[in-house]
Motif scaffolding. Structure first.
Motif, PDB file in Angstrom:
ATOM      1  N   ARG A   1       0.269   4.670 -10.386  1.00  0.00           N
ATOM      2  CA  ARG A   1      -0.652   5.446 -10.357  1.00  0.00           C
ATOM      3  C   ARG A   1      -1.246   5.509  -8.820  1.00  0.00           C
ATOM      4  O   ARG A   1      -0.927   3.963  -8.287  1.00  0.00           O
ATOM      5  CB  ARG A   1      -1.869   5.260 -11.377  1.00  0.00           C
ATOM      6  N   GLU A   2      -1.952   5.760  -8.113  1.00  0.00           N
ATOM      7  CA  GLU A   2      -2.073   5.714  -6.467  1.00  0.00           C
ATOM      8  C   GLU A   2      -3.150   5.830  -6.392  1.00  0.00           C
ATOM      9  O   GLU A   2      -4.058   7.165  -6.734  1.00  0.00           O
ATOM     10  CB  GLU A   2      -1.320   6.589  -5.685  1.00  0.00           C
TER      11      GLU A   2
ATOM     12  N   GLN B   1       3.088   8.583  -8.920  1.00  0.00           N
ATOM     13  CA  GLN B   1       3.927   8.547  -7.401  1.00  0.00           C
ATOM     14  C   GLN B   1       4.814   7.362  -7.332  1.00  0.00           C
ATOM     15  O   GLN B   1       4.288   6.502  -7.791  1.00  0.00           O
ATOM     16  CB  GLN B   1       3.130   8.765  -6.284  1.00  0.00           C
TER      17      GLN B   1
ATOM     18  N   THR C   1       5.614   4.488  -5.987  1.00  0.00           N
ATOM     19  CA  THR C   1       4.953   3.460  -4.535  1.00  0.00           C
ATOM     20  C   THR C   1       5.373   2.975  -3.101  1.00  0.00           C
ATOM     21  O   THR C   1       6.956   2.711  -2.827  1.00  0.00           O
ATOM     22  CB  THR C   1       5.282   2.154  -5.628  1.00  0.00           C
TER      23      THR C   1
ATOM     24  N   SER D   1      -4.031   2.990   0.761  1.00  0.00           N
ATOM     25  CA  SER D   1      -3.528   3.227  -0.604  1.00  0.00           C
ATOM     26  C   SER D   1      -3.546   2.445  -0.942  1.00  0.00           C
ATOM     27  O   SER D   1      -3.218   1.561  -0.994  1.00  0.00           O
ATOM     28  CB  SER D   1      -2.354   4.264  -0.644  1.00  0.00           C
ATOM     29  N   ASN D   2      -3.734   2.314  -2.096  1.00  0.00           N
ATOM     30  CA  ASN D   2      -3.228   0.989  -3.173  1.00  0.00           C
ATOM     31  C   ASN D   2      -2.202   1.393  -4.850  1.00  0.00           C
ATOM     32  O   ASN D   2      -2.986   2.741  -5.127  1.00  0.00           O
ATOM     33  CB  ASN D   2      -4.284  -0.235  -3.412  1.00  0.00           C
ATOM     34  N   PHE D   3      -1.945   0.811  -5.104  1.00  0.00           N
ATOM     35  CA  PHE D   3      -0.532   1.244  -6.275  1.00  0.00           C
ATOM     36  C   PHE D   3      -1.053   0.280  -7.459  1.00  0.00           C
ATOM     37  O   PHE D   3      -1.525  -0.716  -7.435  1.00  0.00           O
ATOM     38  CB  PHE D   3       0.529   1.487  -5.550  1.00  0.00           C
TER      39      PHE D   3
ATOM     40  N   SER E   1      -1.563   5.015   4.583  1.00  0.00           N
ATOM     41  CA  SER E   1      -1.018   6.806   4.174  1.00  0.00           C
ATOM     42  C   SER E   1      -1.667   7.733   4.929  1.00  0.00           C
ATOM     43  O   SER E   1      -1.249   8.466   4.229  1.00  0.00           O
ATOM     44  CB  SER E   1      -1.770   6.529   2.617  1.00  0.00           C
TER      45      SER E   1
ATOM     46  N   PRO F   1       1.206  10.398   0.294  1.00  0.00           N
ATOM     47  CA  PRO F   1       1.941  10.617  -0.690  1.00  0.00           C
ATOM     48  C   PRO F   1       2.261  12.082  -0.974  1.00  0.00           C
ATOM     49  O   PRO F   1       2.715  13.232  -0.189  1.00  0.00           O
ATOM     50  CB  PRO F   1       0.476  11.439  -1.251  1.00  0.00           C
TER      51      PRO F   1
END
Length: 241
Positions: free
Chosen positions: A128-129, A153, A155, A172-174, A182, A198
């Motif tokens: 998940r992003e 998504q 990474t 963004s963080n994953f 991002s 993305p």
């Protein structure tokens, strides 16, 4: 006056990989163009171009009629003709907007305009992003969910080998812990450039309504001065995914 957008993609994966073709039956370029038309309507005219066309579909005439060019590439960066890259670079310096998407961070045109490696860390675990808006007043951020959630998504992670952005719109963080710049804005000559990360081919990211909102906003932001009228209607309305 409508903004003339050329949506460019190398179109490498779609003809070769059934899984990608199921997600993007009209190509990734087709999905991106569809999203722009869906949100911008008569405010935009779109055409698509792909790597295999003569001059990659980016002739002098096409670029002369393009206000904003979107660029998606991944596997075939080195197959892009240097003459075409230089043609695009000159148009950006002259005022054409450029949207650089996902793995096009390593495209010849982005590296030429940034003057840096444009490398990054990556891995693909379908995580998940969360895309966080860090410049809420920026035109590209209007109407974008906070956070914009992309369930699966590829990474990307820092360090990202780019110059300091003129404006940083999204971070963004994953799920695995990485963070990444991002959504980055740059100006080169008279042209505006927006990088948005993305968009991996293995996930339906360009069907995501929040991502489509980002790209539509970015087209209006990147268009040459005088090409854009009023902001998007209902631009502050949250988008549900």
């Amino acid at each position: 006056m409508a903004v003339n957008v050329t949506v460019w993609s190398e179109n490498y994966h779609e003809p070769r990989e059934e899984a990608v073709r199921r997600i993007y039956p009209d190509g990734m370029h087709g999905a991106i163009a569809e999203g722009l038309t869906e949100l911008l309507g008569e405010r935009v005219t779109t055409r698509t171009a792909v790597l295999d066309e003569p001059e990659h579909g980016l002739t002098d005439a096409v670029l002369a009629g393009t206000d904003v060019l979107t660029w998606w590439g991944h596997m075939a960066h080195e197959e892009v003709d240097d003459k075409v890259v230089e043609r695009v670079r000159r148009r950006v310096l002259g005022g054409m907007g450029l949207l650089v998407l996902h793995s096009a961070h390593y495209s010849k045109i982005f590296r030429a305009l940034m003057g840096s490696t444009c490398t990054l860390n990556w891995r693909d675990a379908g995580e998940r992003e969360l895309v966080w808006t860090v410049a809420p007043g920026h035109p590209i951020a209007q109407g974008v969910p906070r956070p914009l959630v992309i369930e699966r998504q590829e990474t990307y992670g820092e360090p990202f080998g780019i110059p300091e952005p003129d404006e940083l719109v999204f971070i963004s963080n994953f799920s695995g812990g990485e963070v990444f710049r991002s959504g980055c804005c740059f100006r080169r000559g008279l042209g505006k450039i927006f990088y948005f990360s993305p968009g991996d081919q293995e996930y339906p990211v360009y069907h995501h309504p929040g991502v489509r909102r980002v790209l539509a906003n970015a087209v209006l932001w990147a268009a040459p001065a005088g090409e854009v009228g009023e902001p998007l209607q209902n631009a502050h309305t949250p988008v549900q995914w």
